[in-house]
Design an enzyme around this catalytic site. Sequence first.
Site, PDB file in Angstrom:
ATOM      1  CD  GLU A 251       0.109  -1.358   3.088  1.00 20.80           C
ATOM      2  OE1 GLU A 251       0.404  -2.247   2.254  1.00 20.80           O
ATOM      3  OE2 GLU A 251       0.213  -1.528   4.321  1.00 20.80           O
TER       4      GLU A 251
ATOM      5  CB  SER B  34       8.147  -7.478   8.190  1.00 19.15           C
ATOM      6  OG  SER B  34       6.758  -7.630   8.423  1.00 19.15           O
TER       7      SER B  34
ATOM      8  CB  CYS C 237      15.346  -8.930   1.782  1.00 10.06           C
ATOM      9  SG  CYS C 237      15.568  -9.667   0.179  1.00 10.06           S
TER      10      CYS C 237
HETATM   11  P1  NAD Z   1       5.604  -5.673   5.632  1.00 11.25           P
HETATM   12  O1  NAD Z   1       5.589  -7.028   6.239  1.00 11.25           O
HETATM   13  O2  NAD Z   1       5.300  -4.508   6.482  1.00 11.25           O
HETATM   14  O3  NAD Z   1       4.544  -5.631   4.425  1.00 11.25           O
HETATM   15  C1  NAD Z   1       4.520  -6.624   3.429  1.00 11.25           C
HETATM   16  C2  NAD Z   1       3.080  -6.871   2.995  1.00 11.25           C
HETATM   17  O4  NAD Z   1       2.351  -7.434   4.082  1.00 11.25           O
HETATM   18  C3  NAD Z   1       2.354  -5.600   2.586  1.00 11.25           C
HETATM   19  O5  NAD Z   1       1.612  -5.878   1.416  1.00 11.25           O
HETATM   20  C4  NAD Z   1       1.467  -5.289   3.774  1.00 11.25           C
HETATM   21  O6  NAD Z   1       0.248  -4.691   3.395  1.00 11.25           O
HETATM   22  C5  NAD Z   1       1.202  -6.658   4.383  1.00 11.25           C
HETATM   23  N1  NAD Z   1       1.078  -6.604   5.846  1.00 11.25           N
HETATM   24  C6  NAD Z   1       1.835  -5.865   6.708  1.00 11.25           C
HETATM   25  N2  NAD Z   1       1.461  -6.099   7.978  1.00 11.25           N
HETATM   26  C7  NAD Z   1       0.467  -7.009   7.922  1.00 11.25           C
HETATM   27  C8  NAD Z   1      -0.330  -7.662   8.922  1.00 11.25           C
HETATM   28  N3  NAD Z   1      -0.164  -7.414  10.219  1.00 11.25           N
HETATM   29  N4  NAD Z   1      -1.262  -8.540   8.509  1.00 11.25           N
HETATM   30  C9  NAD Z   1      -1.434  -8.809   7.203  1.00 11.25           C
HETATM   31  N5  NAD Z   1      -0.709  -8.211   6.221  1.00 11.25           N
HETATM   32  C10 NAD Z   1       0.225  -7.336   6.569  1.00 11.25           C
HETATM   33  O7  NAD Z   1       7.014  -5.532   4.914  1.00 11.25           O
HETATM   34  P2  NAD Z   1       7.622  -4.241   4.194  1.00 11.25           P
HETATM   35  O8  NAD Z   1       8.010  -3.236   5.221  1.00 11.25           O
HETATM   36  O9  NAD Z   1       6.752  -3.819   3.071  1.00 11.25           O
HETATM   37  O10 NAD Z   1       8.940  -4.859   3.537  1.00 11.25           O
HETATM   38  C11 NAD Z   1      10.178  -4.900   4.192  1.00 11.25           C
HETATM   39  C12 NAD Z   1      10.454  -6.286   4.734  1.00 11.25           C
HETATM   40  O11 NAD Z   1      10.401  -7.238   3.682  1.00 11.25           O
HETATM   41  C13 NAD Z   1      11.858  -6.418   5.327  1.00 11.25           C
HETATM   42  O12 NAD Z   1      11.773  -7.183   6.505  1.00 11.25           O
HETATM   43  C14 NAD Z   1      12.622  -7.189   4.250  1.00 11.25           C
HETATM   44  O13 NAD Z   1      13.723  -7.933   4.711  1.00 11.25           O
HETATM   45  C15 NAD Z   1      11.554  -8.078   3.726  1.00 11.25           C
HETATM   46  N6  NAD Z   1      11.866  -8.558   2.388  1.00 11.25           N
HETATM   47  C16 NAD Z   1      12.267  -9.856   2.272  1.00 11.25           C
HETATM   48  C17 NAD Z   1      12.623 -10.348   1.037  1.00 11.25           C
HETATM   49  C18 NAD Z   1      13.081 -11.761   0.895  1.00 11.25           C
HETATM   50  O14 NAD Z   1      13.076 -12.277  -0.207  1.00 11.25           O
HETATM   51  N7  NAD Z   1      13.488 -12.402   1.972  1.00 11.25           N
HETATM   52  C19 NAD Z   1      12.571  -9.510  -0.099  1.00 11.25           C
HETATM   53  C20 NAD Z   1      12.130  -8.187   0.068  1.00 11.25           C
HETATM   54  C21 NAD Z   1      11.782  -7.721   1.323  1.00 11.25           C
END
Ligand code: NAD
Length: 522
Positions: A198, A248, A303
């Site tokens: 979002e 995350s 990441c």
């Molecule tokens: P985030 O977890 O905040 O959000 C990711 C998605 O999950 C979004 O679409 C969000 O709307 C949804 N979301 C968030 N909280 C939620 C909840 N409580 N319930 C349901 N859905 C929820 O992550 P971010 O801040 O957008 O991305 C950064 C994170 O992603 C870092 O931890 C990074 O390491 C990780 N990441 C990992 C990889 C990998 O391949 N390991 C790649 C890219 C990013």
Amino acid sequence: PTTASFLGSTSTDFPRTHEKISEPKDTPYFVDNEFRLSQSKDFVLVHDPATNNLVTRVPLMTTEELQDAIDSAQKAFSSWSRVSIIARQQIMFRYVALIKENWDRLAASITLEQGKTFADARGDVLRGLQVAEAACAGPEYMKGEILEVAKDMETRTYREPLGVVAAICPFNFPAMIPLWCIPIATITGNTLVLKPSERDPGAAMILAELAEKAGFPKGVINVVHGAHDTVNYLLDSPAIKAISFVGSNKAGEYIFTRGSANGKRVQANLGAKNHALIMPDCDKGATLDAIVSAAFGAAGQRCMALSVAVFVGETRSWLDELVAKAKTLRTDAGFEDGADLGPVVTPESKSRIESLIASAEAEGAKILLDGRGYKPAKYPNGNWVAPTIIANVTPSQQCYKEEIFGPVLVCVEVDTLEAGIELINNNDYGNGAAVFTSSGAIAERFRRNIEAGQLGINVPIPVPLPMFSFTGNKKSVAGGGASTFYGKPGVNFYTQLKTVTSKWSSASISPAKAELSMPTGS
Ligand code: NAD
């Protein structure tokens, strides 16, 4: 320009500017190959991270709208899954060509909404494009196996799509992560409901527009918006057979548990703390350059960013040189020529990063380079954190334990290779690790003993290209990492094997007596 006006423009006519948008348009959703405006009254505001000017509003979609997207995907599945693999491949060829033609438009949308530099945003698009290119080999990936298992009897395998699948994406790679899912899910015959972050949905919307142009039929690719409620709706929808999540640990562990409890396949890539082990025999200049680039590129919001430097033995005296190199980096708005890193994504993210830097100081670490308080003169309102280097860090400090996800490198010192390996293996995360050395024996010892899933030997960010798979380990994946994104494992994730055993022999037409014991193959 607005995110919404990215839609329908061409790659070259899209201005690359951080100027204030006079009338920002709302981001539409995409169902049945159409862009539609949500009737929701609730929105997430997306700001340009370099200025905090409003770029667009992203709707928290209503349940009726979400159900329309799922219904559209379900309706499309019965026909799309029967479209020949050769015909699906032709569409994928066109999709690849269109992504290339629209490369700059995609990258510009990423810089405006996510903040990374335009050059780096082009890399974000490339890494996703390569998955689409690899997916063009779908006919090869979808081949089954056949074996004559007994006299007159053979077993064949068919790969069949699962049905409607969903993808939930993070903010940090607005093009790459949707493209980890769209090509593999669709070439294998599934239909998709994708939820971009979002915080920066623009690139996913352009990818949807290009999908329609490439010839994907209605309902094969749908894009919805929202936050946890939207995700919960997808997790609980009986029509959705599989969930791909990247983001995350907090969200991913929850999504894995709830999705699995609902009987869905879930692949989930999570957070990280990637270490670089610096051996005294490495090429010093090249190693320090590699670390600076991998720690601070994309403002550390990758990441696979190298966020911990482990100095072995005498290399601890190289810290000053590392700091000197980091000081030459220019932190500036992503469209500015010469910017090495942009702002971080939101003011909340900036405060979280700054508080982790403060915690390091409070816990006895030493801030060698402090990026707090920096502001480029032309962009005083952005979410700025300049490169920060923290030394004297120990594993019990918060700045070591937590994923910082900002332009902050923490430095640890150890005496030996073995102590370095032990330190890395004691960390909960296992996404990536790199060693810098000129010794094959050291590289081999590192390779055998490190528990992280993706290793670099003199390579700082060892993300496998899409002919391989993204193979994180430990706390960097949910569910023990049984499923991994793209490559052959990605095809496995999106398909179900059907095995058919058949017997064809004239003798079997009218057997004298039915055989009740299990066949033994003799
Ligand atoms: P985030 O977890 O905040 O959000 C990711 C998605 O999950 C979004 O679409 C969000 O709307 C949804 N979301 C968030 N909280 C939620 C909840 N409580 N319930 C349901 N859905 C929820 O992550 P971010 O801040 O957008 O991305 C950064 C994170 O992603 C870092 O931890 C990074 O390491 C990780 N990441 C990992 C990889 C990998 O391949 N390991 C790649 C890219 C990013």
